[in-house]
Design a protein around this motif. Structure first.
Motif, mmCIF file in Angstrom:
data_model
loop_
_atom_site.group_PDB
_atom_site.id
_atom_site.type_symbol
_atom_site.label_atom_id
_atom_site.label_comp_id
_atom_site.label_asym_id
_atom_site.label_seq_id
_atom_site.Cartn_x
_atom_site.Cartn_y
_atom_site.Cartn_z
ATOM 1 N N TYR A 1 -2.150 -8.708 -2.877
ATOM 2 C CA TYR A 1 -1.953 -9.249 -1.545
ATOM 3 C C TYR A 1 -2.609 -8.343 -0.506
ATOM 4 O O TYR A 1 -2.429 -7.132 -0.539
ATOM 5 N N HIS A 2 -3.368 -8.929 0.400
ATOM 6 C CA HIS A 2 -4.010 -8.138 1.454
ATOM 7 C C HIS A 2 -3.190 -8.201 2.735
ATOM 8 O O HIS A 2 -2.754 -9.266 3.164
ATOM 9 N N ILE A 3 -2.986 -7.032 3.358
ATOM 10 C CA ILE A 3 -2.317 -6.950 4.653
ATOM 11 C C ILE A 3 -3.275 -6.276 5.620
ATOM 12 O O ILE A 3 -3.739 -5.158 5.369
ATOM 13 N N ASP A 4 -3.586 -6.947 6.723
ATOM 14 C CA ASP A 4 -4.495 -6.379 7.708
ATOM 15 C C ASP A 4 -3.971 -5.056 8.257
ATOM 16 O O ASP A 4 -2.767 -4.882 8.470
ATOM 17 N N SER A 5 -4.892 -4.126 8.462
ATOM 18 C CA SER A 5 -4.580 -2.851 9.104
ATOM 19 C C SER A 5 -5.731 -2.539 10.054
ATOM 20 O O SER A 5 -6.782 -3.196 10.001
ATOM 21 N N PRO A 6 -5.579 -1.541 10.941
ATOM 22 C CA PRO A 6 -6.656 -1.257 11.905
ATOM 23 C C PRO A 6 -8.016 -0.986 11.271
ATOM 24 O O PRO A 6 -9.047 -1.325 11.854
ATOM 25 N N ASP A 7 -8.034 -0.364 10.085
ATOM 26 C CA ASP A 7 -9.318 -0.049 9.448
ATOM 27 C C ASP A 7 -9.646 -0.963 8.279
ATOM 28 O O ASP A 7 -10.615 -0.741 7.562
#
Length: 254
Positions: free
Chosen positions: A33-39
């Motif tokens: 599962y991908h979770i958006d982060s600042p980078d």
């Protein structure tokens, strides 16, 4: 009774999935599962460097024009080398654009193969072989020595960003078990190396880390001075001369 237990367990799972992203993160590896982060989000700009764009063309040239998608693995590998050892989602999207497929087709590959890292790793990513022959020969003690020396847990990165430790299944060198691999991302894709260090001990892997920390290089292969490659300690005891050819190679004439 069983129905109540099943219902209770289902409710627990639903509650976990309703938690904030940090709780969800514990399931991220299993679910890919991908979770958006600042980078690491689709809005972060990413493209191949000018030198790597030439490599992209060379890689794609190996495949028929209507099978460009077959280049997905070497292109992901190149992107990972360029990005310091891990693949942000924007790099996967760039690969999808190059080979003209939907991004999900690239995500499927990147999440399936353990060689692709989707979170940050150290400039030197140390992988300990965990398959049976290496485990019997002490791979758990080797991993423990690395983690203790570096002060991290598995898949964590040291504070200086230099090292991380992971596990890999069967590096294909069981005769020289136990062993580790060092993926060196310290010089980007131009200086990338991926070397095996075999016949290691807990003490030797600590020495290897200290050598790398000093910026020095060491020869890959067996770390046992009594062995040559995969040969036995003390040298060969059989096959000491060139093998004799069969008495007759022309079977029709025999």
């Amino acid at each position: 009774m069983l129905a109540r237990l099943a219902s209770k367990r289902l409710l627990e799972i639903r509650q976990v999935f309703r938690q904030p992203s940090q709780a969800f993160r514990s399931f991220s590896t299993a679910l890919n599962y991908h979770i958006d982060s600042p980078d690491n989000n689709p809005d972060v700009p990413w493209e191949f460097s000018e030198s790597n764009k030439q490599k992209v063309k060379e890689i794609i040239s190996h495949y028929p024009s209507n099978y460009k998608q077959s280049a997905v693995i070497p292109l992901l590998d190149l992107a990972q080398q360029q990005h310091g050892g891990w693949l942000p989602v924007s790099a996967m999207n760039a690969v999808a654009k190059v080979i003209e497929v939907a991004p999900i087709r690239v995500y499927e590959v990147a999440t399936f193969y353990s060689m692709f890292n989707r979170t940050k790793v150290g400039k030197y990513h140390l992988l300990v072989c965990g398959t049976t022959p290496c485990m019997i020969r002490g791979s758990r003690e080797i991993e423990d020595a690395l983690l203790k020396h570096l002060g991290v847990k598995r898949n964590e990165v040291t504070k200086d960003g230099l090292f991380s430790v992971g596990e890999m299944e069967c590096m294909g060198c069981c005769v020289n078990a136990p062993m580790i691999t060092v993926a060196d991302y310290s010089n980007g894709s131009e200086g990338y190396t991926y070397n095996y260090y075999e016949d290691v001990t807990p003490e030797r892997v600590v020495e290897i880390v200290d050598i790398l920390k000093r910026g020095e290089k060491l020869p890959p292969g067996t770390q046992n001075p009594k062995r040559i490659m995969g040969g036995p300690e003390g040298g060969n005891t059989t096959l000491l001369s060139e093998p004799k050819p069969p008495p007759c190679r022309d079977l029709e004439a025999c």
